[in-house]
Design a protein around this motif. Structure first.
Motif, PDB file in Angstrom:
ATOM      1  N   SER A 108       6.263   3.308   6.055  1.00  0.00           N
ATOM      2  CA  SER A 108       7.630   3.623   6.483  1.00  0.00           C
ATOM      3  C   SER A 108       8.358   4.539   5.520  1.00  0.00           C
ATOM      4  O   SER A 108       9.462   4.993   5.817  1.00  0.00           O
ATOM      5  CB  SER A 108       8.423   2.318   6.624  1.00  0.00           C
ATOM      6  N   VAL A 109       7.775   4.811   4.355  1.00  0.00           N
ATOM      7  CA  VAL A 109       8.468   5.583   3.313  1.00  0.00           C
ATOM      8  C   VAL A 109       8.617   7.036   3.729  1.00  0.00           C
ATOM      9  O   VAL A 109       7.654   7.679   4.159  1.00  0.00           O
ATOM     10  CB  VAL A 109       7.704   5.498   1.982  1.00  0.00           C
ATOM     11  N   ARG A 110       9.820   7.559   3.573  1.00  0.00           N
ATOM     12  CA  ARG A 110      10.100   8.964   3.807  1.00  0.00           C
ATOM     13  C   ARG A 110      10.842   9.500   2.593  1.00  0.00           C
ATOM     14  O   ARG A 110      11.914   9.025   2.245  1.00  0.00           O
ATOM     15  CB  ARG A 110      10.977   9.164   5.065  1.00  0.00           C
ATOM     16  N   GLY A 111      10.266  10.494   1.930  1.00  0.00           N
ATOM     17  CA  GLY A 111      10.914  11.048   0.756  1.00  0.00           C
ATOM     18  C   GLY A 111      10.779  10.165  -0.468  1.00  0.00           C
ATOM     19  O   GLY A 111      11.765   9.925  -1.179  1.00  0.00           O
ATOM     20  N   GLY A 112       9.567   9.705  -0.711  1.00  0.00           N
ATOM     21  CA  GLY A 112       9.337   8.859  -1.874  1.00  0.00           C
ATOM     22  C   GLY A 112       7.872   8.496  -1.990  1.00  0.00           C
ATOM     23  O   GLY A 112       7.017   9.085  -1.322  1.00  0.00           O
ATOM     24  N   THR A 113       7.575   7.512  -2.823  1.00  0.00           N
ATOM     25  CA  THR A 113       6.193   7.090  -3.032  1.00  0.00           C
ATOM     26  C   THR A 113       6.111   5.569  -3.033  1.00  0.00           C
ATOM     27  O   THR A 113       7.107   4.872  -3.256  1.00  0.00           O
ATOM     28  CB  THR A 113       5.631   7.620  -4.358  1.00  0.00           C
ATOM     29  N   GLN A 114       4.895   5.088  -2.803  1.00  0.00           N
ATOM     30  CA  GLN A 114       4.620   3.662  -2.804  1.00  0.00           C
ATOM     31  C   GLN A 114       3.386   3.402  -3.660  1.00  0.00           C
ATOM     32  O   GLN A 114       2.422   4.170  -3.622  1.00  0.00           O
ATOM     33  CB  GLN A 114       4.389   3.158  -1.375  1.00  0.00           C
ATOM     34  N   THR A 115       3.429   2.335  -4.442  1.00  0.00           N
ATOM     35  CA  THR A 115       2.300   2.016  -5.303  1.00  0.00           C
ATOM     36  C   THR A 115       1.156   1.411  -4.492  1.00  0.00           C
ATOM     37  O   THR A 115       1.348   0.926  -3.381  1.00  0.00           O
ATOM     38  CB  THR A 115       2.706   1.025  -6.398  1.00  0.00           C
ATOM     39  N   GLU A 116      -0.041   1.452  -5.088  1.00  0.00           N
ATOM     40  CA  GLU A 116      -1.182   0.797  -4.488  1.00  0.00           C
ATOM     41  C   GLU A 116      -1.527  -0.450  -5.304  1.00  0.00           C
ATOM     42  O   GLU A 116      -0.862  -0.751  -6.293  1.00  0.00           O
ATOM     43  CB  GLU A 116      -2.382   1.738  -4.439  1.00  0.00           C
ATOM     44  N   ARG A 117      -2.539  -1.156  -4.877  1.00  0.00           N
ATOM     45  CA  ARG A 117      -2.939  -2.449  -5.454  1.00  0.00           C
ATOM     46  C   ARG A 117      -1.837  -3.488  -5.242  1.00  0.00           C
ATOM     47  O   ARG A 117      -0.658  -3.145  -5.103  1.00  0.00           O
ATOM     48  CB  ARG A 117      -3.264  -2.358  -6.941  1.00  0.00           C
ATOM     49  N   PRO A 118      -2.187  -4.765  -5.216  1.00  0.00           N
ATOM     50  CA  PRO A 118      -1.186  -5.831  -5.030  1.00  0.00           C
ATOM     51  C   PRO A 118      -0.326  -6.002  -6.279  1.00  0.00           C
ATOM     52  O   PRO A 118      -0.758  -6.567  -7.279  1.00  0.00           O
ATOM     53  CB  PRO A 118      -2.042  -7.074  -4.741  1.00  0.00           C
ATOM     54  N   LEU A 119       0.880  -5.519  -6.223  1.00  0.00           N
ATOM     55  CA  LEU A 119       1.722  -5.395  -7.406  1.00  0.00           C
ATOM     56  C   LEU A 119       1.944  -6.725  -8.116  1.00  0.00           C
ATOM     57  O   LEU A 119       1.817  -6.829  -9.342  1.00  0.00           O
ATOM     58  CB  LEU A 119       3.078  -4.792  -7.005  1.00  0.00           C
ATOM     59  N   LEU A 120       2.295  -7.769  -7.360  1.00  0.00           N
ATOM     60  CA  LEU A 120       2.681  -9.028  -7.985  1.00  0.00           C
ATOM     61  C   LEU A 120       1.499  -9.856  -8.458  1.00  0.00           C
ATOM     62  O   LEU A 120       1.694 -10.922  -9.047  1.00  0.00           O
ATOM     63  CB  LEU A 120       3.548  -9.845  -7.017  1.00  0.00           C
ATOM     64  N   LEU A 121       0.288  -9.369  -8.238  1.00  0.00           N
ATOM     65  CA  LEU A 121      -0.891 -10.046  -8.766  1.00  0.00           C
ATOM     66  C   LEU A 121      -1.332  -9.456 -10.099  1.00  0.00           C
ATOM     67  O   LEU A 121      -2.247  -9.986 -10.748  1.00  0.00           O
ATOM     68  CB  LEU A 121      -2.051  -9.980  -7.769  1.00  0.00           C
ATOM     69  N   ARG A 122      -0.700  -8.383 -10.524  1.00  0.00           N
ATOM     70  CA  ARG A 122      -1.055  -7.767 -11.795  1.00  0.00           C
ATOM     71  C   ARG A 122      -0.766  -8.737 -12.938  1.00  0.00           C
ATOM     72  O   ARG A 122       0.207  -9.505 -12.893  1.00  0.00           O
ATOM     73  CB  ARG A 122      -0.274  -6.466 -12.010  1.00  0.00           C
TER      74      ARG A 122
END
Length: 464
Positions: free
Chosen positions: A297-311
């Motif tokens: 759904s992101v428009r004009g930006g970026t999204q991280t990969e990998r499950p963030l909260l499991l880091r």
């Protein structure tokens, strides 16, 4: 059972409950005991990747032990990209695809890498593969779907035209043409567009039908297609559209389902300014892509990969602890259980993260209206947000709820909105439509996640 096997089983069990630190400790001991065990090697690579550690070389080891598993090369390429080794990742996939031109998942992975790097010719691997395997209709349709997801309508139409010229019309290409005609707007007013395939029963086709019927004012037909799936797992994808139909029909059941802003809650997680600044620095380092994935759904930006909260990063772990406490409170304060409701039917016990990520929006960026049909509870935790003077006139930058996708042209107003504020966590039902309003200047960075019950979610919407 040997000690190594016991350690491996312990690692898998801890991974399933999302204790990645404990899982990593166990799998490292198992790998030390049996360094050439293919399952242990793969487990070490997977757990390391999900924990946010370098895993590309570990996937290479796992692939060496299981050379017949081409999917491990895809995982290795994803790990290479996550480590900033994009050139190596692309070269690996190109090599494997040269030997396996019909490997659709490999093409999709390579297309995603190229798209998020900002490459306008992101789907070129398909054309080279079709030259080598021109009779592969499934490969042609996969190419079509990649282009359609990117909303490159004319290119997608050309792929279907070429496929049918070479191999004749098939059901898949017919359905693809109907989807294009509806979603591109070329036949949005054709009430009978899908009548010729009424006999075809398919969840994806039904979603296309519902969207077409809503767009064309055939609200009762959209309503009826949604109810075909009542009581089945795919109903998770149809609740949001049923909500729109009920609102347009003036059906009081929409108050039972959505209740306006009833189930939208905001929590101040008590971050200090220093904690938020450190969290923002940590997240910015993870935003390595140039563009978002087309399916997001992101428009004009970026999204991280990998499950963030499991880091296993301590900064992320501290944020996760605050998040989990707020989610537990949200669940405790839900309305009484209702076995027919998509939010209230779920067990109220332990929960897991079904996905977690960060989004960083640039000036003018926003989230297109969407839902999370694979989730139960969804979220937005604001880490940074533009000052009010930077955003523009309200509701610029706000998170809105209940606003339907604008391309459907339904004219329904949002139920309400929430102002972005650093440290604020917003929780809401995953089936509720939501999106954000573009803002003028500044940075908007969030942590987002979906939560699911540790147990399965019942799907018995008798009230529908």
């Amino acid at each position: 059972m040997s000690e190594a096997q016991a350690l491996f089983q312990r690692a898998i069990a801890l991974r399933e409950v999302q204790d990645l630190g404990g899982a990593l400790d166990a799998i490292l001991l198992a790998a030390k005991a049996v360094p050439n065990d293919p399952n242990v090697a793969l487990g070490l690579a997977q757990i390391s990747f999900e924990a946010g550690l370098n895993a590309a070389d570990l996937y290479a080891d796992a692939a060496r032990l299981q050379p017949q598993r081409i999917d491990l090369q895809r995982s290795r390429a994803a790990a290479l990209a996550a480590e900033g080794r994009l050139t190596e990742a692309e070269a690996l996939l190109e090599t494997v695809l040269a030997a396996n031109p019909g490997w659709i998942e490999g093409h999709r992975c390579l297309c995603g890498m190229r798209a998020t790097a900002g490459d306008p010719d992101f789907a070129r691997s398909f054309s080279a593969a079709i030259e080598r395997d021109p009779a592969n209709f499934g490969l042609r349709m996969a190419w079509f779907h990649v282009l359609a997801t990117a909303r490159q309508w004319e290119s997608a139409r050309a792929v279907i035209t070429d496929a049918e010229a070479a191999l004749g019309e098939r059901q898949a290409s017919l359905l693809g043409k109907l989807f294009l005609a509806s979603e591109s707007g070329k036949a949005a007013e054709n009430a009978a567009l899908f009548d010729g395939v009424e006999h075809v029963q398919d969840v994806g086709l039904d979603l296309a039908r519902v969207r077409h019927f809503l767009r064309g004012g055939q609200i009762e037909r959209a309503h009826d297609v949604c109810l075909r799936h009542a009581g089945t797992p795919p109903m998770r994808a149809f609740w949001s559209y049923l909500s729109l139909a009920w609102r347009l029909l003036g059906d009081a059941r929409v108050d039972w389902l959505d209740g306006g802003m009833r189930d939208v809650r905001s929590f101040d997680l008590g971050f200090s300014a220093e904690e938020l600044a450190e969290l923002a620095r940590t997240l910015r380092q993870l935003h390595t892509m140039n563009e978002p994935w087309h399916e997001q759904s992101v428009r004009g930006g970026t999204q991280t990969e990998r499950p963030l909260l499991l880091r296993i990063d301590p900064v992320i772990a501290a944020a996760r602890s605050k998040i989990e406490a707020a989610v537990a409170r949200y669940i405790d304060e839900l309305s009484p259980p209702d076995a027919t409701h998509p939010l209230f039917a779920a067990p109220r016990g332990r929960f897991l993260f079904a996905g977690s990520w960060s989004v960083k929006l640039r000036p003018g960026g926003y989230h297109a209206t969407h839902t999370h049909p694979m989730g139960w509870i969804s979220s937005a935790l604001y880490v940074t947000a533009p000052e009010a003077s930077q955003r523009g006139p309200a509701p610029a930058g706000y998170l809105q709820f209940g606003n339907p996708p604008p391309e459907l042209g339904l004219g329904l107003e949002p139920y309400g909105s929430v102002e972005p504020k650093p440290g604020r966590l917003v929780l809401f039902p995953s089936t509720m439509w939501h999106g954000t309003v573009p803002f003028t200047d500044g940075e908007r960075m969030t942590i987002a996640f979906d939560v699911v019950p540790a147990q399965s979610i019942p799907n018995s919407p008798d009230k529908a």
